[in-house]
Design an enzyme around this catalytic site. Structure first.
Site, short mmCIF file in Angstrom:
data_model
loop_
_atom_site.label_atom_id
_atom_site.label_comp_id
_atom_site.label_asym_id
_atom_site.label_seq_id
_atom_site.Cartn_x
_atom_site.Cartn_y
_atom_site.Cartn_z
N SER A 70 44.59 42.51 42.68
CA SER A 70 44.46 40.98 42.22
C SER A 70 44.04 40.17 43.48
O SER A 70 44.16 39.34 43.24
CB SER A 70 45.54 40.85 41.38
OG SER A 70 44.72 41.24 40.56
N LYS A 73 40.70 38.96 45.01
CA LYS A 73 40.59 37.81 44.00
C LYS A 73 40.58 36.11 44.81
O LYS A 73 39.97 35.27 44.24
CB LYS A 73 40.62 37.40 42.62
CG LYS A 73 41.02 38.17 41.89
CD LYS A 73 41.88 38.29 39.98
CE LYS A 73 42.35 39.82 39.79
NZ LYS A 73 42.78 39.50 37.86
N TYR A 195 33.96 44.78 40.39
CA TYR A 195 35.07 43.97 40.13
C TYR A 195 36.29 45.71 40.90
O TYR A 195 37.31 44.86 42.18
CB TYR A 195 35.30 44.07 38.64
CG TYR A 195 36.52 43.55 39.32
CD1 TYR A 195 37.40 42.24 39.33
CD2 TYR A 195 37.64 44.20 37.77
CE1 TYR A 195 39.07 42.15 38.56
CE2 TYR A 195 38.48 44.22 37.70
CZ TYR A 195 39.24 42.58 38.05
OH TYR A 195 40.61 42.86 37.99
N TYR A 247 50.60 35.27 37.99
CA TYR A 247 50.02 35.20 36.15
C TYR A 247 51.08 34.24 35.05
O TYR A 247 51.47 33.40 35.78
CB TYR A 247 50.32 37.27 35.70
CG TYR A 247 49.05 37.77 36.47
CD1 TYR A 247 47.76 37.77 36.42
CD2 TYR A 247 49.36 38.93 37.44
CE1 TYR A 247 46.73 38.16 37.21
CE2 TYR A 247 48.79 39.91 37.86
CZ TYR A 247 47.49 39.26 38.02
OH TYR A 247 46.12 39.70 38.11
N VAL A 265 48.79 44.21 41.65
CA VAL A 265 49.57 45.47 40.74
C VAL A 265 49.94 46.54 41.80
O VAL A 265 50.26 47.99 41.62
CB VAL A 265 48.94 45.23 39.70
CG1 VAL A 265 48.61 44.68 38.59
CG2 VAL A 265 47.17 46.35 39.56
N1 GLU Z 1 42.22 45.85 39.15
C1 GLU Z 1 43.33 45.42 38.29
C2 GLU Z 1 43.30 44.83 37.10
O1 GLU Z 1 41.96 44.34 36.77
C3 GLU Z 1 43.87 44.31 39.22
C4 GLU Z 1 45.07 43.73 38.56
C5 GLU Z 1 46.81 42.93 39.38
O2 GLU Z 1 46.51 43.52 40.84
O3 GLU Z 1 46.91 41.91 38.88
O4 GLU Z 1 43.58 45.74 36.65
#
Ligand code: GLU
Length: 311
Positions: A70, A73, A195, A247, A265
């Site tokens: 993430s 992003k 993505y 989050y 993650v």
């Molecule tokens: N590719 C992961 C997902 O979509 C990213 C989530 C993350 O890093 O928090 O679940």
């Protein structure tokens, strides 16, 4: 806001932080919902600080590439903002979600408009936007990170991308809800594949911390000697990281650390002390919100020692 010690003392401080957080090892869990990520050793720990003057200090496994997930992003949003200003805000909000990163019910209740660009629904929308404008978002994000960090060792791990795509049941549902409401234009599977490839970008903590340094210096990259984004975009991206970067743990992270930050993650977190430094950390064991357990603790200890919190 506090100040950083000189480089030799800073390296000592980072080594001390690494020792301080060690007793917490084993209390979190490496992400396994993306099977390829479960192969990573839970013992890894690396941390880097780079000042706006370009001085770098590191400890531990800071040179080993890991899966950004993430964290990508943020550069994806920067590319969207650099491409066409505020257009992306017609499709994505700017509010904290108070929900896990892949929560579906909120998206349904809010008619397919994602709360912010850092929950998965928002990031998928940014990916869709970039497909229309740049063609290959994952490649564009990778190339941007390469240039800004001045590091060649930045790549898309196709095994991780395929592993995620093969198990992305929740994200498939999210992409379909986005398509249902016309928030994304492209085929949901195409957007999800792009993505997953973007999330599978790998780079080291040192390179990541370099790549985020412009957000600490008003958009200017001391490494390139030029601006990467405008001061306004840098400030706005920092605001979004402060409110939405961790989050549903964003409140407790602000309470403990008090800096804008983005986690993934894969166990990485990058935090910004505006006007002072960017700070990266990698420790794969996650807490219940999906944020690096030791990474959060390390940032908390570091900020306590330097008084760098913004708050
Ligand atoms: N590719 C992961 C997902 O979509 C990213 C989530 C993350 O890093 O928090 O679940």
């Amino acid at each position: 806001m506090g100040r950083l010690p000189p480089p030799d003392k800073l390296t000592e401080l980072l080594a001390d932080v690494a020792v301080m957080v060690r007793p917490q090892k084993g209390k979190g869990r490496v992400a396994d919902y993306i099977p390829a990520l479960s192969q990573v050793s839970p013992d890894r720990f690396g941390m880097t600080v780079i000042t706006v003057g370009g001085e770098e200090s590191s400890t531990g496994d800071a040179n080993i590439p890991f899966s950004l997930q993430s964290i990508t992003k943020v550069p994806a949003l920067i590319l969207a903002l650099n491409t066409n200003g505020d257009e992306i805000w017609e499709r994505v909000g700017k509010e904290p979600s108070g929900t896990p990163f892949n929560y579906l019910a909120q998206l349904e209740a809010e008619h397919g408009i994602p709360r912010n660009p850092f929950v998965n629904a928002g990031a998928l929308t940014v990916t869709d936007y970039l497909i229309d404008r740049l063609g290959n978002p994952a490649g564009a994000v990778r190339d941007f990170l390469k240039i800004v960090s001045q590091t060649d060792d930045v790549w898309i791990d196709e095994t991780v991308a395929e592993s995620e795509f093969g198990h992305a049941y929740q994200n498939k549902a999210i992409a379909n809800i986005l398509a249902l409401h016309g928030t994304i234009n492209n085929d949901p599977d195409l957007v999800l594949k792009a993505y997953c490839r973007q999330c599978a970008i790998h780079m080291s903590v040192v390179a990541l911390t370099r790549a985020f340094l412009p957000l600490a210096s008003g958009g200017f990259s001391p490494i390139l000697g030029e601006s990467v984004v405008t001061t306004r975009i840098a400030r706005r991206v920092n605001a979004l990281m402060m409110m939405c970067g961790m989050y549903d743990a964003v409140g407790s992270f602000a309470y403990r650390v008090g800096l804008p930050a983005k986690s993934g993650v894969g166990g990485g977190i990058v935090a910004i002390a505006p006007g002072v430094a960017s700070i990266g950390v990698w420790a794969p064991e996650l807490d219940r919100s999906g944020n690096s357990l030791l990474g959060t603790l390390a940032l908390e200890q570091f900020v306590q020692a330097t008084d760098l919190s913004l708050l």
